[in-house]
Motif scaffolding. Structure first.
Motif, PDB file in Angstrom:
ATOM      1  N   THR A  96       0.813  -1.220   0.000  1.00 57.73           N
ATOM      2  CA  THR A  96       0.000   0.000   0.000  1.00 57.73           C
ATOM      3  C   THR A  96       0.846   1.269   0.000  1.00 57.73           C
ATOM      4  N   ARG A  97       2.050   1.219   0.547  1.00 60.43           N
ATOM      5  CA  ARG A  97       2.901   2.410   0.551  1.00 60.43           C
ATOM      6  C   ARG A  97       3.654   2.593  -0.768  1.00 60.43           C
ATOM      7  N   ALA A  98       3.610   1.581  -1.630  1.00 58.83           N
ATOM      8  CA  ALA A  98       4.352   1.681  -2.896  1.00 58.83           C
ATOM      9  C   ALA A  98       3.809   2.808  -3.770  1.00 58.83           C
ATOM     10  N   GLU A  99       2.518   3.070  -3.685  1.00 57.67           N
ATOM     11  CA  GLU A  99       1.889   4.061  -4.560  1.00 57.67           C
ATOM     12  C   GLU A  99       2.369   5.482  -4.273  1.00 57.67           C
ATOM     13  N   LEU A 171       5.960  -7.113  -5.953  1.00 54.68           N
ATOM     14  CA  LEU A 171       4.662  -6.547  -6.302  1.00 54.68           C
ATOM     15  C   LEU A 171       4.685  -5.020  -6.251  1.00 54.68           C
ATOM     16  N   SER A 172       5.417  -4.467  -5.283  1.00 62.01           N
ATOM     17  CA  SER A 172       5.438  -3.017  -5.114  1.00 62.01           C
ATOM     18  C   SER A 172       6.048  -2.306  -6.316  1.00 62.01           C
ATOM     19  N   MET A 173       6.957  -2.971  -7.035  1.00 63.76           N
ATOM     20  CA  MET A 173       7.539  -2.365  -8.234  1.00 63.76           C
ATOM     21  C   MET A 173       6.467  -2.118  -9.287  1.00 63.76           C
ATOM     22  N   GLY A 174       5.639  -3.120  -9.534  1.00 63.27           N
ATOM     23  CA  GLY A 174       4.561  -2.966 -10.499  1.00 63.27           C
ATOM     24  C   GLY A 174       3.511  -1.983 -10.024  1.00 63.27           C
ATOM     25  N   ILE A 175       3.231  -1.972  -8.715  1.00 66.97           N
ATOM     26  CA  ILE A 175       2.229  -1.058  -8.171  1.00 66.97           C
ATOM     27  C   ILE A 175       2.706   0.383  -8.269  1.00 66.97           C
ATOM     28  N   ALA A 176       3.983   0.625  -7.978  1.00 64.88           N
ATOM     29  CA  ALA A 176       4.522   1.982  -8.106  1.00 64.88           C
ATOM     30  C   ALA A 176       4.427   2.468  -9.542  1.00 64.88           C
ATOM     31  N   LYS A 183      -4.513   6.815 -12.165  1.00 63.67           N
ATOM     32  CA  LYS A 183      -5.137   7.094 -10.870  1.00 63.67           C
ATOM     33  C   LYS A 183      -6.170   6.018 -10.519  1.00 63.67           C
ATOM     34  N   ALA A 184      -6.813   5.453 -11.538  1.00 63.96           N
ATOM     35  CA  ALA A 184      -7.782   4.387 -11.281  1.00 63.96           C
ATOM     36  C   ALA A 184      -7.096   3.165 -10.674  1.00 63.96           C
ATOM     37  N   PHE A 185      -5.924   2.821 -11.210  1.00 67.05           N
ATOM     38  CA  PHE A 185      -5.136   1.717 -10.657  1.00 67.05           C
ATOM     39  C   PHE A 185      -4.796   2.000  -9.199  1.00 67.05           C
ATOM     40  N   ASN A 186      -4.459   3.245  -8.929  1.00 67.14           N
ATOM     41  CA  ASN A 186      -4.093   3.659  -7.578  1.00 67.14           C
ATOM     42  C   ASN A 186      -5.221   3.396  -6.590  1.00 67.14           C
ATOM     43  N   LYS A 187      -6.453   3.634  -7.017  1.00 65.07           N
ATOM     44  CA  LYS A 187      -7.603   3.474  -6.128  1.00 65.07           C
ATOM     45  C   LYS A 187      -7.888   2.010  -5.801  1.00 65.07           C
ATOM     46  N   LEU A 188      -7.390   1.081  -6.599  1.00 68.27           N
ATOM     47  CA  LEU A 188      -7.699  -0.332  -6.405  1.00 68.27           C
ATOM     48  C   LEU A 188      -6.781  -1.020  -5.395  1.00 68.27           C
ATOM     49  N   VAL A 189      -5.635  -0.404  -5.112  1.00 74.31           N
ATOM     50  CA  VAL A 189      -4.617  -1.086  -4.308  1.00 74.31           C
ATOM     51  C   VAL A 189      -5.140  -1.400  -2.911  1.00 74.31           C
ATOM     52  N   LEU A 265       9.086   3.144 -16.082  1.00 73.15           N
ATOM     53  CA  LEU A 265       8.694   4.256 -15.215  1.00 73.15           C
ATOM     54  C   LEU A 265       9.765   5.341 -15.193  1.00 73.15           C
ATOM     55  N   ARG A 266      11.018   4.917 -15.030  1.00 73.35           N
ATOM     56  CA  ARG A 266      12.092   5.928 -14.908  1.00 73.35           C
ATOM     57  C   ARG A 266      12.215   6.760 -16.180  1.00 73.35           C
ATOM     58  N   ARG A 267      11.971   6.166 -17.324  1.00 73.28           N
ATOM     59  CA  ARG A 267      12.063   6.911 -18.576  1.00 73.28           C
ATOM     60  C   ARG A 267      10.958   7.953 -18.701  1.00 73.28           C
ATOM     61  N   ASN A 268       9.864   7.761 -17.966  1.00 71.23           N
ATOM     62  CA  ASN A 268       8.724   8.674 -18.075  1.00 71.23           C
ATOM     63  C   ASN A 268       8.619   9.651 -16.912  1.00 71.23           C
ATOM     64  N   VAL A 269       9.531   9.573 -15.963  1.00 73.13           N
ATOM     65  CA  VAL A 269       9.516  10.493 -14.839  1.00 73.13           C
ATOM     66  C   VAL A 269      10.299  11.746 -15.228  1.00 73.13           C
ATOM     67  N   HIS A 270       9.631  12.896 -15.136  1.00 76.09           N
ATOM     68  CA  HIS A 270      10.271  14.177 -15.474  1.00 76.09           C
ATOM     69  C   HIS A 270      10.524  14.937 -14.174  1.00 76.09           C
ATOM     70  N   LEU A 271      11.762  15.312 -13.942  1.00 77.68           N
ATOM     71  CA  LEU A 271      12.146  15.925 -12.678  1.00 77.68           C
ATOM     72  C   LEU A 271      11.944  17.426 -12.671  1.00 77.68           C
TER      73      LEU A 271
END
Length: 272
Positions: A96-99, A171-176, A183-189, A265-271
């Motif tokens: 649950t904290r992965a998100e 599992l937390s890697m995929g959840i993150a 956001k919909a995925f986030n609500k299901l965790v 994920l890392r390729r799509n994270v913009h700092l």
């Protein structure tokens, strides 16, 4: 050839040492930001899971438990509930904290030595240490009052807990990753973790479940892990459904998929 091997080993050892310091620093940062220094400060890391586990154990005692006549002089209600719930807390907390891991630590990615995997691993280690410290305290008190015994197979119990932590981290890697893109995925965790609790095997062993449901549940790696935990804690639990190789394969497969997801994920994270 020998020089190349020594050079590679030196670089590997140096890299591992750097990541060890990075993960240690992330753990200390997580403790400080989560618990702070007010009131009892860092002690909440131990007190919070201990209070939750003790409350759940008392609720089960008050309701008469869920195992009917399955409890014996070796497998008693309070230690069974404490071990099951504390172990499940590791899974629930890591998942649950992965998100929120990336949002809470995104600025740290400006440092090249810090990776998203380091963040997830630091949180997983913190959850493991905090929950196991709480379990050790509660079990020690239960043993002192004569309502629990020492684990019958401590190494098997420890192996089950380590496998559960690995499974949860994978599992937390995929959840993150999924939470960042949807956001919909986030609500299901959170709902899924609550549904998983009564089905996970935290509060029962597979021998108590009638067929054909026992066969269905035995395919779940989470149930297999809890079979290992319970058979490690209680000598009277001998599970013919436990297959460590099956659990290991699940953990390894989920880890590979999780690492691939983190690359995306890392390729799509913009700092900026």
């Amino acid at each position: 050839m020998a020089q190349d091997l020594r050079r590679w080993l030196r670089r590997t050892v140096d890299g591992a040492d750097v990541q060890r310091h990075v993960i240690g620093a992330l753990i200390m940062r997580e403790i400080q930001t989560r618990y702070g220094r007010a009131n009892i400060g860092y002690m909440w890391m131990l007190v919070e899971p201990a209070m939750l586990a003790a409350s759940v154990a008392l609720i089960h005692v008050g309701s008469g438990g869920t195992g009917g006549g399955h409890y014996t002089s070796d497998l008693r209600l309070i230690p069974f509930t404490l071990i099951g719930y504390c172990t499940f807390m590791i899974f629930r907390s890591i998942v649950t904290r992965a998100e929120t891991t990336l949002d809470a630590n995104k600025a740290l990615l400006f440092h090249r030595v810090v990776t998203i995997l380091d963040m997830l691993l630091a949180r997983a280690i913190l959850e493991l240490l905090a929950t196991m410290a709480a379990l050790a305290l509660l079990l020690s008190l239960a043993i002192a009052f004569g309502i629990a015994d020492w684990p019958a197979r401590p190494l098997r119990l420890l192996a089950g807990i380590v496998l559960l932590t690995w499974f949860s981290l994978a599992l937390s890697m995929g959840i993150a990753t999924g939470s960042y893109f949807s956001k919909a995925f986030n609500k299901l965790v959170h709902p899924v973790t609550y549904i998983a609790m009564p089905l996970s095997g935290a509060f029962f062993v597979l021998q108590w479940i009638p067929q054909p449901y026992r066969g269905y549940l035995s395919w779940s790696p989470l149930n297999q892990i809890f079979e290992m935990v319970h058979s490690g804690a209680f000598g009277s639990v001998e599970s013919p459904y436990l297959d460590p190789a099956y659990v290991f394969a699940w953990c390894l497969g989920l880890t590979v998929l999780g690492l691939l997801a983190l690359r995306v994920l890392r390729r799509n994270v913009h700092l900026s």
